[in-house]
Design a protein around this motif. Sequence first.
Motif, PDB file in Angstrom:
ATOM      1  N   CYS A  11       0.805  -1.226   0.000  1.00 13.86           N
ATOM      2  CA  CYS A  11       0.000   0.000   0.000  1.00 13.86           C
ATOM      3  C   CYS A  11       0.840   1.279   0.000  1.00 13.86           C
ATOM      4  O   CYS A  11       0.310   2.373  -0.037  1.00 13.86           O
ATOM      5  CB  CYS A  11      -0.950  -0.008   1.197  1.00 13.86           C
ATOM      6  N   ARG A  12       2.164   1.153   0.071  1.00 13.90           N
ATOM      7  CA  ARG A  12       3.103   2.281   0.043  1.00 13.90           C
ATOM      8  C   ARG A  12       2.891   3.248   1.213  1.00 13.90           C
ATOM      9  O   ARG A  12       3.072   4.450   1.083  1.00 13.90           O
ATOM     10  CB  ARG A  12       3.027   3.045  -1.279  1.00 13.90           C
ATOM     11  N   GLU A  13       2.491   2.729   2.358  1.00  8.28           N
ATOM     12  CA  GLU A  13       2.332   3.531   3.573  1.00  8.28           C
ATOM     13  C   GLU A  13       3.411   3.131   4.573  1.00  8.28           C
ATOM     14  O   GLU A  13       3.867   1.994   4.597  1.00  8.28           O
ATOM     15  CB  GLU A  13       0.948   3.280   4.209  1.00  8.28           C
ATOM     16  N   TRP A  14       3.800   4.072   5.425  1.00  8.46           N
ATOM     17  CA  TRP A  14       4.766   3.781   6.473  1.00  8.46           C
ATOM     18  C   TRP A  14       4.038   3.169   7.657  1.00  8.46           C
ATOM     19  O   TRP A  14       3.002   3.653   8.094  1.00  8.46           O
ATOM     20  CB  TRP A  14       5.493   5.052   6.906  1.00  8.46           C
ATOM     21  N   SER A  15       4.620   2.105   8.196  1.00  8.94           N
ATOM     22  CA  SER A  15       4.009   1.385   9.305  1.00  8.94           C
ATOM     23  C   SER A  15       4.983   1.342  10.469  1.00  8.94           C
ATOM     24  O   SER A  15       6.187   1.132  10.285  1.00  8.94           O
ATOM     25  CB  SER A  15       3.658  -0.043   8.865  1.00  8.94           C
ATOM     26  N   THR A  16       4.471   1.557  11.692  1.00  7.87           N
ATOM     27  CA  THR A  16       5.334   1.488  12.878  1.00  7.87           C
ATOM     28  C   THR A  16       5.618   0.036  13.257  1.00  7.87           C
ATOM     29  O   THR A  16       6.606  -0.241  13.923  1.00  7.87           O
ATOM     30  CB  THR A  16       4.685   2.208  14.071  1.00  7.87           C
ATOM     31  N   ASN A  17       4.777  -0.888  12.837  1.00  8.89           N
ATOM     32  CA  ASN A  17       5.016  -2.303  13.060  1.00  8.89           C
ATOM     33  C   ASN A  17       5.915  -2.796  11.931  1.00  8.89           C
ATOM     34  O   ASN A  17       5.549  -2.734  10.760  1.00  8.89           O
ATOM     35  CB  ASN A  17       3.685  -3.076  13.068  1.00  8.89           C
ATOM     36  N   THR A  18       7.119  -3.277  12.257  1.00  9.24           N
ATOM     37  CA  THR A  18       8.079  -3.670  11.222  1.00  9.24           C
ATOM     38  C   THR A  18       7.857  -5.084  10.718  1.00  9.24           C
ATOM     39  O   THR A  18       8.560  -5.525   9.821  1.00  9.24           O
ATOM     40  CB  THR A  18       9.518  -3.555  11.754  1.00  9.24           C
ATOM     41  N   LYS A  19       6.877  -5.802  11.293  1.00  8.28           N
ATOM     42  CA  LYS A  19       6.618  -7.175  10.851  1.00  8.28           C
ATOM     43  C   LYS A  19       5.423  -7.257   9.912  1.00  8.28           C
ATOM     44  O   LYS A  19       5.485  -7.926   8.888  1.00  8.28           O
ATOM     45  CB  LYS A  19       6.411  -8.080  12.058  1.00  8.28           C
TER      46      LYS A  19
END
Length: 98
Positions: A11-19
């Motif tokens: 989705c090309r979004e930044w996520s704080t969960n790296t898994k």
Amino acid sequence: MSKKKALCMQCREWSTNTKVCEHCGYIISQEIKDDIKREEELKLNPPKPPSKLKKAMEYLRTSKNPLLKVLYYVLMGIWMFYAGIVMLIMYLAASVVG
């Protein structure tokens, strides 16, 4: 202290969960992807059971009877002697060729 973020390739979004992406649920971690792939391969190609010869040799190797252990080491010595002769023949054949 800064938090790690990962870019989701779905989705090309930044996520704080790296898994796992918190927006779309896409798996980001390569370790998790490898684990899933390994499990799928094991389901498709389960490991083969050991052969009767392998079971017998393992029994001789781990036996508490000293005569059976001696038999194991004699058989392994014969096998190593055979393997050495085969390697010597292969070495001589390769050295003749070039």
